[in-house]
Design a protein around this motif. Structure first.
Motif, mmCIF file in Angstrom:
data_model
loop_
_atom_site.group_PDB
_atom_site.id
_atom_site.type_symbol
_atom_site.label_atom_id
_atom_site.label_comp_id
_atom_site.label_asym_id
_atom_site.label_seq_id
_atom_site.Cartn_x
_atom_site.Cartn_y
_atom_site.Cartn_z
ATOM 1 N N GLU A 205 0.842 -1.196 0.000
ATOM 2 C CA GLU A 205 0.000 0.000 0.000
ATOM 3 C C GLU A 205 0.883 1.255 0.000
ATOM 4 O OE1 GLU A 205 -3.744 1.270 2.791
ATOM 5 O OE2 GLU A 205 -3.096 -0.797 2.851
ATOM 6 N N LEU A 208 2.761 1.576 -3.298
ATOM 7 C CA LEU A 208 1.893 2.066 -4.374
ATOM 8 C C LEU A 208 1.749 3.581 -4.293
ATOM 9 C CD1 LEU A 208 -0.968 -0.587 -4.509
ATOM 10 C CD2 LEU A 208 0.767 -0.155 -6.225
ATOM 11 N N VAL A 209 1.590 4.095 -3.065
ATOM 12 C CA VAL A 209 1.493 5.547 -2.895
ATOM 13 C C VAL A 209 2.897 6.127 -2.806
ATOM 14 C CG1 VAL A 209 0.396 7.405 -1.607
ATOM 15 C CG2 VAL A 209 -0.601 5.147 -1.578
ATOM 16 N N SER A 210 3.724 5.791 -3.755
ATOM 17 C CA SER A 210 5.072 6.359 -3.802
ATOM 18 C C SER A 210 5.366 6.529 -5.278
ATOM 19 C CB SER A 210 6.079 5.407 -3.158
ATOM 20 O OG SER A 210 6.420 4.388 -4.070
ATOM 21 N N PRO A 211 6.366 7.326 -5.601
ATOM 22 C CA PRO A 211 6.617 7.568 -7.026
ATOM 23 C C PRO A 211 7.174 6.348 -7.759
ATOM 24 C CG PRO A 211 7.773 9.154 -5.626
ATOM 25 C CD PRO A 211 7.274 8.077 -4.742
ATOM 26 N N THR A 365 -2.192 -1.412 -10.049
ATOM 27 C CA THR A 365 -1.480 -0.253 -9.533
ATOM 28 C C THR A 365 -2.304 0.389 -8.428
ATOM 29 O OG1 THR A 365 -2.497 1.078 -11.229
ATOM 30 C CG2 THR A 365 -0.291 0.257 -11.680
ATOM 31 N N ARG A 366 -3.479 -0.171 -8.185
ATOM 32 C CA ARG A 366 -4.309 0.298 -7.076
ATOM 33 C C ARG A 366 -4.637 -0.901 -6.212
ATOM 34 N NH1 ARG A 366 -6.675 5.454 -8.869
ATOM 35 N NH2 ARG A 366 -6.151 5.703 -11.037
ATOM 36 N N LEU A 367 -5.535 -0.682 -5.265
ATOM 37 C CA LEU A 367 -5.823 -1.771 -4.342
ATOM 38 C C LEU A 367 -6.922 -2.694 -4.821
ATOM 39 C CD1 LEU A 367 -5.600 -0.297 -0.769
ATOM 40 C CD2 LEU A 367 -4.135 -1.986 -1.823
ATOM 41 N N GLU A 368 -7.582 -2.345 -5.930
ATOM 42 C CA GLU A 368 -8.679 -3.214 -6.376
ATOM 43 C C GLU A 368 -8.483 -3.570 -7.827
ATOM 44 O OE1 GLU A 368 -12.324 -1.066 -6.186
ATOM 45 O OE2 GLU A 368 -11.424 0.745 -6.980
ATOM 46 N N THR B 49 -5.811 8.826 -1.662
ATOM 47 C CA THR B 49 -4.406 8.570 -1.973
ATOM 48 C C THR B 49 -4.266 7.756 -3.250
ATOM 49 O OG1 THR B 49 -4.492 6.688 -0.485
ATOM 50 C CG2 THR B 49 -3.532 8.701 0.398
ATOM 51 N N THR B 50 -5.298 7.738 -4.086
ATOM 52 C CA THR B 50 -5.313 7.081 -5.398
ATOM 53 C C THR B 50 -5.274 5.557 -5.349
ATOM 54 O OG1 THR B 50 -2.941 6.957 -5.866
ATOM 55 C CG2 THR B 50 -4.017 9.033 -6.404
ATOM 56 N N LEU B 51 -5.453 4.974 -4.177
ATOM 57 C CA LEU B 51 -5.431 3.512 -4.130
ATOM 58 C C LEU B 51 -6.765 2.917 -4.580
ATOM 59 C CD1 LEU B 51 -3.475 2.956 -0.814
ATOM 60 C CD2 LEU B 51 -2.735 2.345 -3.105
ATOM 61 N N ILE B 66 -7.509 13.349 -8.346
ATOM 62 C CA ILE B 66 -7.131 12.015 -7.847
ATOM 63 C C ILE B 66 -7.372 10.911 -8.865
ATOM 64 C CG2 ILE B 66 -7.460 12.484 -5.371
ATOM 65 C CD1 ILE B 66 -10.095 10.754 -5.704
ATOM 66 N N ILE B 67 -8.159 11.181 -9.893
ATOM 67 C CA ILE B 67 -8.379 10.138 -10.893
ATOM 68 C C ILE B 67 -7.385 10.279 -12.043
ATOM 69 C CG2 ILE B 67 -10.052 9.133 -12.509
ATOM 70 C CD1 ILE B 67 -12.242 10.104 -10.561
ATOM 71 N N VAL B 70 -2.664 10.673 -11.055
ATOM 72 C CA VAL B 70 -2.216 9.727 -10.035
ATOM 73 C C VAL B 70 -0.741 9.926 -9.698
ATOM 74 C CG1 VAL B 70 -1.845 7.280 -9.582
ATOM 75 C CG2 VAL B 70 -3.958 8.036 -10.676
ATOM 76 N N LYS B 71 0.075 10.060 -10.744
ATOM 77 C CA LYS B 71 1.520 10.145 -10.542
ATOM 78 C C LYS B 71 1.903 11.371 -9.699
ATOM 79 C CE LYS B 71 5.452 10.173 -13.288
ATOM 80 N NZ LYS B 71 5.953 10.574 -14.610
ATOM 81 N N ARG B 74 0.981 10.905 -6.086
ATOM 82 C CA ARG B 74 1.861 9.973 -5.383
ATOM 83 C C ARG B 74 3.213 10.605 -5.051
ATOM 84 N NH1 ARG B 74 0.216 4.003 -7.928
ATOM 85 N NH2 ARG B 74 -1.949 4.156 -7.248
ATOM 86 N N ASN B 75 3.553 11.693 -5.764
ATOM 87 C CA ASN B 75 4.798 12.385 -5.444
ATOM 88 C C ASN B 75 4.637 13.395 -4.322
ATOM 89 O OD1 ASN B 75 7.182 11.654 -6.886
ATOM 90 N ND2 ASN B 75 6.078 12.169 -8.767
#
Lengths: 368, 298
Positions: A205, A208-211, A365-368, B49-51, B66-67, B70-71, B74-75
């Motif tokens: 998780e 994923l929330v990282s560059p 690239t996401r959680l679902e 958080t785009t997850l 957020i849609i 994404v990139k 995340r930065n």
């Protein structure tokens, strides 16, 4: 690049701090090679046998003495009728019975030909086979000696009977098999577990929330295993070569190339498994049931493919290990060049591309 | 505006997790999402958080969609999931160095930001994260989420499972981070932490019930709340619920909180009623309204 290096460094920390994975990585190949190597050895020593001597003459006595003198056999007892053979075998005390026909010496003298029957307990096919070969060479030896001192040559005919398993299969060569199993285990199982571990612990998780891009994560995860698998392949091949005298008749470079190809196939399978499983346990079960068992049972490593039913033989074609075993055997034993194994190589390459394609399609690239 | 959420809904298969959520968080604000477990706080965090992709609605975080972006998001955000999500087999220093590297920065570069927090765990920097106490784990996780100097920090239940002292320290750290200009969205199931936020949103069953400053939320509550305590606490709630003019009754620490329908409650009458029910040692006093009281009434 710095990110990638940092990631790979982290992976190595994981591997070297987890004693279990370290054991699987380095203990298993060595243990397997030694186990297979020494357990499936063709040497026999002090095998207990029985003698059923209907002749009881000078010739049969001489052969018996010769057999007694060899270090391979130990004459457990003398029996006097054929009915006793069965019960002796069932007791499990002896592995073979040597049967001399009536008037052995006389027939040898008059007809120049006499028969010795070797009856073996073939529940252990390799042992049975070896016993037959050894007895044969002892009797052959005796016959040659006799013929050099006599004018007319005689022949002792040896009849062999394998009890309990008439259809003996030749001994397989274990080095290609062990190499395939280990590379599959290390590459596919370890990577799928290490990727799903991140999912299970929730660190995925954060990643994923990282560059970091997904492919950077994946390559960072598999890179250490490519490296370790290559080391394993080298260890296995050198142990086979130096300890067990496995020949390497073909080009080492080709062998290395094909091994790396197979490592990549296995890694891509591991990535594919990790994309469809959410826990380490699922990944492990999938790898074990879906990869290890087919590799061991269906790839031709232990059971010859030619003796399987036709539908299964067709099914075997989708097992990457089957092709790799053919490749390794061809290079190491037959010493062939790339042109002879181009088909197998292309099949492995195609499989790898399919696995990678499916993994990319499935990777989230996401959680679902 | 650091975070601007417009009508976000998210459901999993047929189960709706959050419905039609909208709110805005100003730059440098410490915004709290207060609600019980299962209210949809984590889903909201993951969406921002785009997850997760929302089924409906959209949101802008740190100036990015957020849609679509994404990139960029995340930065520019820091995210600390509810579950401890660091590498247990890596030491404190290694975890921090790893997260600094993957964000393309170094510990030294942003050390001033984490210094206050890091000095507290530095004595243990060669200890593996798995061997740390709950409070230390959270401090480390916060350091890791901050190491790339995010514009917006998402903290999903950072104090759950942490001892009271560490919880207090943690909130003090958040206050200092706020002073450094970082926007913080934090969720918590603990009502007592709500007053430490600039503004809070009360969330339940996937819906936001109220958004305001904690003071306004409390002061806008017009009813009077009484603390009641007797010798027979077990039956007390039951008996109070049978009192004709009762509005709501619930346990609150060592007392029972009682709210009446009438603004001016005749305390004598209530006392007599309880005495009839064989209660003794009766204490009835006015209580200070808390966020929890407001929440229970929503």
């Amino acid at each position: 690049m710095k990110r990638f290096k940092g990631f790979v460094k982290k992976e190595f920390y994981h591997i070297f701090r987890d004693k279990r994975s370290l054991f699987i990585l380095f203990g298993m190949p060595i243990a397997q090679i030694l186990l297979f190597g020494f357990a499936i050895t063709n040497e026999i020593n002090n095998v207990d046998i029985a003698i059923l001597d209907y002749a009881k003459d000078a010739e049969s006595e001489k052969i018996i003495q010769k057999i007694k003198a060899s270090k391979y056999f130990n004459i457990e007892n003398q029996i006097d009728n054929e009915k006793a053979i069965e019960s002796e075998f069932k007791n499990g005390k002896i592995k073979a019975v040597l049967l001399f026909e009536r008037d052995f010496a006389k027939k040898l003298e008059n007809q120049k030909k006499a028969t010795v029957q070797v009856i073996t307990d073939a529940t252990e096919p390799n042992v049975a086979n070896t016993i037959t070969n050894y007895t044969q060479s002892i009797i052959q030896n005796y016959q040659n000696q006799k013929n050099t001192t006599q004018k007319q040559s005689v022949s002792i005919v040896m009849q062999t009977r394998m009890l309990y398993n008439a259809e003996l299969k030749s001994v397989f060569n274990f080095v290609p098999g062990v190499m395939t199993v280990i590379l599959m285990l290390v590459s596919a199982m370890m990577t799928s577990i290490s990727i799903t571990r991140e999912k299970e612990l929730g660190t995925m998780e954060v990643l994923l929330v990282s560059p970091l891009k997904p492919f950077q994560v994946i390559i960072g995860k598999v890179f250490p295993y490519v490296f370790l698998s290559i080391i394993n392949a080298v260890v296995i091949v050198s142990m086979g070569y130096f300890i067990f005298g496995m020949p390497i008749r073909g080009s080492l470079f080709l062998l290395a190339f094909e091994s790396i190809l197979f490592i990549i196939t296995a890694l891509s399978l591991g990535i594919l498994i990790s994309t469809v499983s959410n826990s380490q346990q699922t990944a492990m079960m999938l790898s074990l049931m879906g990869l290890m068992l087919p590799v061991i049972i269906l790839s031709g490593f232990i059971f010859p493919i030619s003796s399987m039913p036709l539908p299964m033989q067709i099914m075997n074609n989708i097992i990457p290990a089957k092709w790799f075993i053919i490749i390794v055997k061809s290079i190491m034993l037959k010493g062939v060049g790339i042109s002879y194994i181009i088909k197998e190589t292309l099949i492995l390459t195609l499989m790898t591309l399919i696995f990678i394609g499916l993994s990319i399609k499935n990777y989230k690239t996401r959680l679902e | 505006m650091s975070i601007s959420v417009q009508n976000i809904s998210k459901s999993f298969k047929n189960v709706s997790a959050i419905q039609n959520i909208s709110f805005e968080v100003k730059s440098g604000e410490l915004f709290g999402l207060i609600g019980p477990d299962g209210a949809g706080k984590t889903t909201l965090f993951r969406t921002l958080t785009t997850l997760l992709i929302p089924n409906e609605g959209n949101a802008i975080v740190a100036g990015h969609d957020i849609i679509k972006n994404v990139k960029e998001i995340r930065n520019s955000v820091g995210y600390m999931p509810g579950k401890f999500s660091l590498y247990q087999d890596l030491t404190i220093a290694e975890n921090l160095a790893f997260f600094a590297t993957i964000f393309g920065t170094t510990i030294e570069e942003n050390y001033d930001l984490i210094e206050d927090i890091y000095v507290q765990i530095e004595p243990f920097k060669n200890r593996r994260a798995g061997a740390l106490s709950g409070g230390m784990k959270q401090k480390l996780a916060l350091c890791c989420a901050l190491i790339h100097k995010p514009e917006v920090l998402f903290l999903d239940e950072p104090t759950t499972g942490v001892d009271p002292v560490s919880r207090k320290e943690f909130w003090e750290m958040l206050k200092r981070l706020k002073q450094k200009g970082i926007t913080i969205l934090v969720s918590t199931p603990y009502m007592d932490e709500a007053v430490l936020c600039d503004r809070i949103a009360l969330i339940q069953k996937g819906e936001i019930l109220k958004i305001d400053t904690p003071e306004n939320i409390v002061s806008s509550y017009k009813k009077t709340i009484y603390d009641i305590k007797t010798n027979k606490m077990h039956q007390l709630i039951e008996h109070l619920k049978k009192f004709p003019t009762h509005y709501s009754v619930f346990a609150f620490g060592e007392y029972v909180h009682y709210i009446d329908n009438n603004i001016e409650l005749d305390l004598q009458k209530l006392k007599i009623y309880l005495e009839e029910k064989q209660h003794t040692n009766i204490i009835i006093q006015k209580a200070t309204t808390t966020i929890e009281d407001v929440f229970m009434d929503l």
